[in-house]
Write a protein that holds these residues in place. Structure first.
Motif: not given
Length: 495
Positions: A184-202
């Motif tokens: 499986v390929s599992d990708i987690w992406v965002t444009m916000s550094k703030t999201a790293l505080r609450w994101s449930p994945g890597p």
């Protein structure tokens, strides 16, 4: 309502939705697997969009949230045939199989296995307020499925390969998870550094609002990028209205409507044909074709689950040259064939019980005048042999034919394995195909012209005499007809 009343209502609404008006705050997760059988692949794909957990009136600032929640998501199944990508739409098949439901909201593929030439899918369908699970056989050539009466745990694991037509598969971001037996390929992406505080994945922070999801095929120094979809990372809660805003598929991805496979109405008895012997000469090839007339042992109303038994077994002898095929005759037992000193020599068991030695010289043959036919490009295996400048091709599998039907039955282990579009039992001569049999009532008849074999020596095992005979004329056909009735017998097939 007064002007002040309207003003208060608008301000209240803005206060309720204000925490979600920030764009680029979401985290998108995409999981996919490339489940390949070596030549094509099924690709399950799951999309989930996470947002900071800051519900209205909770007092939690979205920029300071410490946990996330799933705002939306969906799953898909794609099919890759080695050159083109298809997005499978199961709604037509689902509403046909389950007419109590008029729509399909989503589906989830638990597993896919390729067993004995067929794809098996373990699927849960999600119509409104319900779910339906089952194991289905998938036919990618027709984009259709049919339900099976077997449990997923009864199936063998099959074989999932890491290549497609010799191209090695590389996933975009390989994880430790499996989808059935596929990586499986599992990708987690965002444009916000703030999201790293609450994101449930890597999660990875990217600098573009458009992010591709893809896998790579490699062969030597060649690299082929297969894009599955594009993410839109610049949305808000308010304009997140599902797939139309969250992501889109590339333009070259074609939507394929999956229907229900039509069950073949197999008529019995059927004729089953297979090339059992191939012998090379200088300018031609002898083919020995195993010819069986099969009927169901029990349950003729369930042909695909039946054990088939032979009512008649015989062997047809063909000579193939650059001009096409010739029909020599048929015999109750497999002939012994040798090519010696420029001549073909046969030891033949005849229908009257005698055994004859025959020398055959094809030098004086006229052209057979058999017209070539088109052979459809379906998934049967063709074998080939060379004799000088001649390349002869023939079906490598045991193929069956029902009289008057426009389909071909692939038979393995005494059972009809699958039903294919009609493929004539033909022989290829340097790339041009000529039919060896034509459908006829109950049994099939040879297409090439009959060649009379003159016996140079005859050793009769019945009377203990040596006689000279020629197999030709109507008298022999009468013997054949009578012998076919007398010699009908049950015989273990495949042993």
């Amino acid at each position: 309502m007064s002007r002040w009343g309207v003003y208060i209502a608008v301000v209240t609404l803005l206060l309720l939705v204000a925490p979600g008006l920030v764009s680029g705050q979401e985290v998108d997760e995409v999981k996919y697997a490339v489940m390949s059988n070596g030549s094509d692949a099924l690709i399950p794909l799951l999309f989930l969009s996470y947002w900071p957990y800051c519900p209205p009136l909770s007092g939690i600032d979205c920029n300071n949230a410490t946990t996330g929640e799933v705002l939306g998501g969906s799953s898909y199944l794609l099919y890759f045939n080695g050159s083109r990508l298809y997005l499978l739409n199961f709604t037509p098949a689902f509403t046909t199989l389950y007419p109590n439901y008029t729509s399909l909201l989503d589906l989830h593929l638990h597993g896919a296995r390729f067993i004995n030439g067929s794809w098996y899918l373990n699927i849960t369908f999600y119509p409104p307020m319900a779910e339906v699970s089952g194991v289905y056989r998938f036919n990618p050539s027709k984009f259709c499925i049919e339900p099976t009466n077997i449990s997923w745990f009864q199936l063998s694991t099959g074989e999932i390969k890491d290549e497609i037509d010799g191209w090695r598969i590389e996933l975009q971001s390989k994880s430790f998870e499996n989808w059935d037996y596929a990586n499986v390929s599992d990708i987690w992406v965002t444009m916000s550094k703030t999201a790293l505080r609450w994101s449930p994945g890597p999660t990875e922070v990217v600098n573009s609002s458009v992010f591709p999801i893809y896998f790579i095929l490699k062969k030597g120094k060649q690299v082929w990028n297969i894009t599955l979809l594009y993410l839109n990372l610049n949305t808000t809660r308010e304009d997140f209205t599902g797939p139309a805003k969250a992501y889109w598929f590339p333009k070259n991805v074609e939507i394929a409507n999956v229907t229900v496979c039509r069950s073949a109405n197999v008529e019995f008895p059927i004729t089953a044909l297979r090339v059992d012997g191939v012998y090379r000469g200088r300018r031609g090839v002898i083919l020995v074709v195993n010819y069986e007339v099969l009927s169901p042992k029990t349950r003729p109303w369930k042909p695909l689950n039946n054990t088939l038994v032979p009512n008649l077994v015989s062997y047809y002898l063909f000579y193939v040259s650059k001009d096409g095929p010739y029909f020599l005759s048929d015999y109750p037992e497999e002939p012994v064939v040798k090519f010696e000193d420029g001549f073909w020599r046969f030891k033949l068991h005849l229908w009257n019980g005698s055994v004859e030695n025959v020398t055959f010289n094809p030098a004086s043959l006229n052209k057979p005048n058999v017209s070539p036919v088109e052979v459809p490009n379906v998934s049967i295996e063709w074998a080939s042999v060379r004799a000088g400048n001649l390349t002869v091709s023939y079906p490598a599998e045991f193929l069956g034919y029902s009289w008057g039907c426009n389909y071909t039955l692939e038979i393995q282990n005494r059972k009809i394995l699958r039903v294919l579009p009609y493929v004539p039992f033909a022989v290829g001569v340097n790339g041009r195909f000529y039919p060896l049999f034509k459908p006829a009532k109950v049994t099939s008849q040879p297409v090439p012209p009959k060649v009379d074999l003159n016996f140079t020596t005859a050793m009769s095992t019945t009377l203990g005499k040596t006689t000279a005979k020629t197999i030709c004329g109507p008298g022999f056909m009468v013997i054949l007809a009578v012998a076919a009735i007398v010699l009908k017998r049950l015989r273990k097939w495949g042993e």
